[in-house]
Design an enzyme around this catalytic site. Structure first.
Site, PDB file in Angstrom:
ATOM      1  N   TRP A 155       0.977  -1.265  -0.016  1.00 48.19           N
ATOM      2  CA  TRP A 155      -0.007  -0.007  -0.202  1.00 48.19           C
ATOM      3  C   TRP A 155       0.965   1.177  -0.038  1.00 48.19           C
ATOM      4  O   TRP A 155       1.870   1.380   0.851  1.00 48.19           O
ATOM      5  CB  TRP A 155      -0.929  -0.239   1.415  1.00 48.19           C
ATOM      6  CG  TRP A 155      -1.835   1.069   1.352  1.00 48.19           C
ATOM      7  CD1 TRP A 155      -2.455   1.720   0.419  1.00 48.19           C
ATOM      8  CD2 TRP A 155      -2.060   2.003   2.730  1.00 48.19           C
ATOM      9  NE1 TRP A 155      -3.327   2.928   1.051  1.00 48.19           N
ATOM     10  CE2 TRP A 155      -3.075   2.818   2.329  1.00 48.19           C
ATOM     11  CE3 TRP A 155      -1.629   1.624   3.865  1.00 48.19           C
ATOM     12  CZ2 TRP A 155      -3.478   3.585   3.398  1.00 48.19           C
ATOM     13  CZ3 TRP A 155      -2.244   2.441   5.040  1.00 48.19           C
ATOM     14  CH2 TRP A 155      -3.166   3.495   4.600  1.00 48.19           C
ATOM     15  N   ASP A 236      -1.717  -6.216   8.765  1.00 42.70           N
ATOM     16  CA  ASP A 236      -2.436  -5.014   8.373  1.00 42.70           C
ATOM     17  C   ASP A 236      -3.725  -5.658   7.943  1.00 42.70           C
ATOM     18  O   ASP A 236      -3.510  -6.578   6.770  1.00 42.70           O
ATOM     19  CB  ASP A 236      -1.686  -4.177   7.389  1.00 42.70           C
ATOM     20  CG  ASP A 236      -2.720  -3.014   7.191  1.00 42.70           C
ATOM     21  OD1 ASP A 236      -3.642  -2.787   7.610  1.00 42.70           O
ATOM     22  OD2 ASP A 236      -2.329  -2.150   6.248  1.00 42.70           O
ATOM     23  N   LYS A 272     -13.643  -0.598   4.382  1.00 41.41           N
ATOM     24  CA  LYS A 272     -14.211  -1.313   3.527  1.00 41.41           C
ATOM     25  C   LYS A 272     -15.360  -2.384   3.765  1.00 41.41           C
ATOM     26  O   LYS A 272     -16.234  -2.442   2.935  1.00 41.41           O
ATOM     27  CB  LYS A 272     -12.953  -2.080   2.692  1.00 41.41           C
ATOM     28  CG  LYS A 272     -11.733  -1.413   2.912  1.00 41.41           C
ATOM     29  CD  LYS A 272     -11.283  -0.416   1.762  1.00 41.41           C
ATOM     30  CE  LYS A 272      -9.936   0.224   2.081  1.00 41.41           C
ATOM     31  NZ  LYS A 272      -9.250   0.956   0.976  1.00 41.41           N
TER      32      LYS A 272
HETATM   33  N1  KET Z   1      -4.220  -0.765   4.938  1.00 48.55           N
HETATM   34  C1  KET Z   1      -4.387  -1.149   3.636  1.00 48.55           C
HETATM   35  C2  KET Z   1      -3.583  -2.137   3.185  1.00 48.55           C
HETATM   36  C3  KET Z   1      -5.052  -0.404   2.692  1.00 48.55           C
HETATM   37  O1  KET Z   1      -5.157  -0.675   1.399  1.00 48.55           O
HETATM   38  C4  KET Z   1      -5.832   0.963   3.344  1.00 48.55           C
HETATM   39  C5  KET Z   1      -6.314   1.813   2.229  1.00 48.55           C
HETATM   40  C6  KET Z   1      -5.592   1.162   4.704  1.00 48.55           C
HETATM   41  C7  KET Z   1      -5.078   0.393   5.393  1.00 48.55           C
HETATM   42  C8  KET Z   1      -6.240   1.970   5.271  1.00 48.55           C
HETATM   43  O2  KET Z   1      -7.650   2.480   5.044  1.00 48.55           O
HETATM   44  P1  KET Z   1      -8.410   3.210   6.124  1.00 48.55           P
HETATM   45  O3  KET Z   1      -9.426   3.617   5.345  1.00 48.55           O
HETATM   46  O4  KET Z   1      -7.635   4.180   6.848  1.00 48.55           O
HETATM   47  O5  KET Z   1      -9.010   2.129   7.239  1.00 48.55           O
HETATM   48  N2  KET Z   1      -6.298   1.536   1.178  1.00 48.55           N
HETATM   49  C9  KET Z   1      -6.996   2.261   0.054  1.00 48.55           C
HETATM   50  C10 KET Z   1      -7.557   3.702   0.429  1.00 48.55           C
HETATM   51  C11 KET Z   1      -6.294   4.401   0.573  1.00 48.55           C
HETATM   52  O6  KET Z   1      -5.178   4.617   0.156  1.00 48.55           O
HETATM   53  O7  KET Z   1      -6.393   5.235   1.618  1.00 48.55           O
HETATM   54  C12 KET Z   1      -6.432   2.219  -1.408  1.00 48.55           C
HETATM   55  O8  KET Z   1      -5.327   1.716  -1.451  1.00 48.55           O
HETATM   56  O9  KET Z   1      -7.043   2.574  -2.238  1.00 48.55           O
END
Ligand code: KET
Length: 427
Positions: A155, A236, A272
């Site tokens: 990520w 994660d 998600k």
């Molecule tokens: N870990 C991973 C692996 C991840 O893909 C995301 C979000 C997060 C944590 C954090 O998500 P949160 O909304 O803080 O619970 N990924 C998507 C959104 C972003 O980049 O913030 C994405 O990869 O599109």
């Protein structure tokens, strides 16, 4: 002008000058690679534009989907006049944190039963990553440099999160572009050759951005080396439910590692799987070897949390709390997750079919159906991705990642044709 007036004017203009120059050494940072795509997509007037950037679920009409179970929980909250807007405890809503731990670790988790789990409600998964990183920076028994191994790729936000707290991100091989699959040998070799007691960040399921997860046999081998080397697992888990459509299946690796006694923490996001992106609801779970250690860990996490956010927000946690603690709502949530995961799998199948049967796009596209979770790592080059963005109005990250949920029955054909042209160099 009197002298006194001149003096005042000079003073004001010189202090203005100083404040104008104050940030002259601040370099202009590039926009975030994922969020800039959303902004560019929104600003694009092209009718057939497609957003395959951010990992946020869309329904078949390309609309954000408020899960029906979330709507129900919101109604319950609205009709509970006893709810107030007081501060939560520093570590969050207790019923929520307890249920969140059960969701990821399993209702019969020996770690929970033994009181060895410290759970703190965080600002979604990002906040959990940050708090976990900060805690390790302060309290991990470092023997050498403060470093963490991240999968290559990972990520886009991971490296920045660790750098922010003074932990140097390193990488371990993960993805093999030749097979468009897992570089298991490279991964194992990195685990074996890293200094003992290293920290490895591991995606619990539905690896972002590749959509490639280890098999259960491979997970077992990874766990064995982690135990042997005394490595620490920084898990994660942002996509529980999105890999297989089943919450328990997707937690299998985490539960197995806990059972085997790998030292670890878990970052959990409800962005998600509950569609609560903007509500920022998540948790950090740190597993300790005793109840007493877990209490000390909790005391320090509380100190860190207090100085950073004081205490977490109520709304999203209340919604998830209702869903997790009511048997009926929980079943309904599982169905909603299956709906989302099912639509994504359907899009994978359709895209694969159009590329291989209709368009006969050069190359092997098996990975489109083999990869799991929200994303597909198409294997196309940065130039081809760029052409798709700039010429076809298909918004996707430069590494070739596409968010499958941005596809639907209406835009899939257009996307497939654009991808086909990009691959043939005809865009
Ligand atoms: N870990 C991973 C692996 C991840 O893909 C995301 C979000 C997060 C944590 C954090 O998500 P949160 O909304 O803080 O619970 N990924 C998507 C959104 C972003 O980049 O913030 C994405 O990869 O599109």
């Amino acid at each position: 002008m009197t002298d006194r007036l001149k003096q005042v004017v000079n003073h004001v203009s010189s202090s203005n000058k100083m404040s104008n120059d104050l940030w002259q050494n601040v370099p202009l940072a590039p926009p975030d690679s994922i969020f800039k795509l959303t902004a560019a997509y929104k600003a694009d007037p092209f009718e057939n534009k497609v957003n395959l950037g951010v990992g946020a679920y869309r329904d078949d009409d390309n609309k954000p989907w408020v899960l029906p179970v979330v709507r129900k929980a919101e109604q319950i909250l609205l009709n509970t006049p006893s709810l107030d807007h007081e501060y939560l405890p520093i570590t969050g809503l207790p019923e929520f944190t307890a249920a969140a731990a059960k969701l990821i670790l399993g209702p019969d988790s020996p770690a929970i039963a033994g009181g060895r789990v410290t759970t703190v409600q965080t600002i979604s998964g990002t906040g959990a990553n940050h708090l976990g990183a900060l805690f390790l920076e302060r309290f991990f028994p470092w023997s050498g440099n403060k470093e963490i191994y991240l999968s290559d790729p990972t990520w886009a936000n991971h490296p920045a999160i660790f750098k922010n707290v003074g932990i140097v991100p390193r990488t371990y091989p993960y993805y093999d572009p030749k097979t468009i699959g897992l570089d298991f040998d490279g991964y194992m070799n990195a685990l074996k050759t890293a200094p003992n007691n290293s920290i490895f960040l591991i995606h619990a399921c539905a690896h972002n951005p590749t959509g490639v997860d280890p098999t259960r046999e491979q997970w077992n081998e990874i766990a064995a080396v982690m135990l042997d080397k005394g490595h620490y697992g920084f898990f994660d888990c942002a996509y529980q439910g999105f890999a297989s459509g089943n919450l328990d299946n997707d937690a299998w690796a985490v539960r197995e590692f806990v059972k085997k006694g790998v030292n670890m923490l878990i970052c959990q996001s409800f962005a998600k799987n509950a569609g609560l992106y903007g509500e920022r609801v998540g948790a950090l779970h740190v597993i300790s070897s005793s109840k007493e250690a877990a209490e000390r860990v909790k005391s320090q996490l509380s100190v860190l949390q207090r100085s950073e956010i004081s205490n977490p927000p109520t709304y999203g946690a209340r919604i998830v709390n209702l869903i997790l603690n009511d048997a009926g709502l929980f079943e309904e949530w599982k169905r909603d997750i299956a709906t989302m995961a099912g639509r994504i799998i359907d899009m994978r199948k359709q895209l694969y079919k159009v590329l291989t049967e209709e368009l006969k796009t050069p190359g092997n596209w098996d990975h489109i159906v083999n990869q799991i979770g929200m994303f597909s790592f198409t294997g196309i080059t940065p130039q081809q991705s760029q052409a798709l963005v700039e010429k076809a109005h298909v918004y996707m990250t430069a590494n070739g990642r596409i968010s499958m949920t941005g596809l639907n029955r209406k835009n899939l054909g257009y996307f497939a044709e654009s991808l086909d042209k990009a691959v043939r160099g005809q865009l």
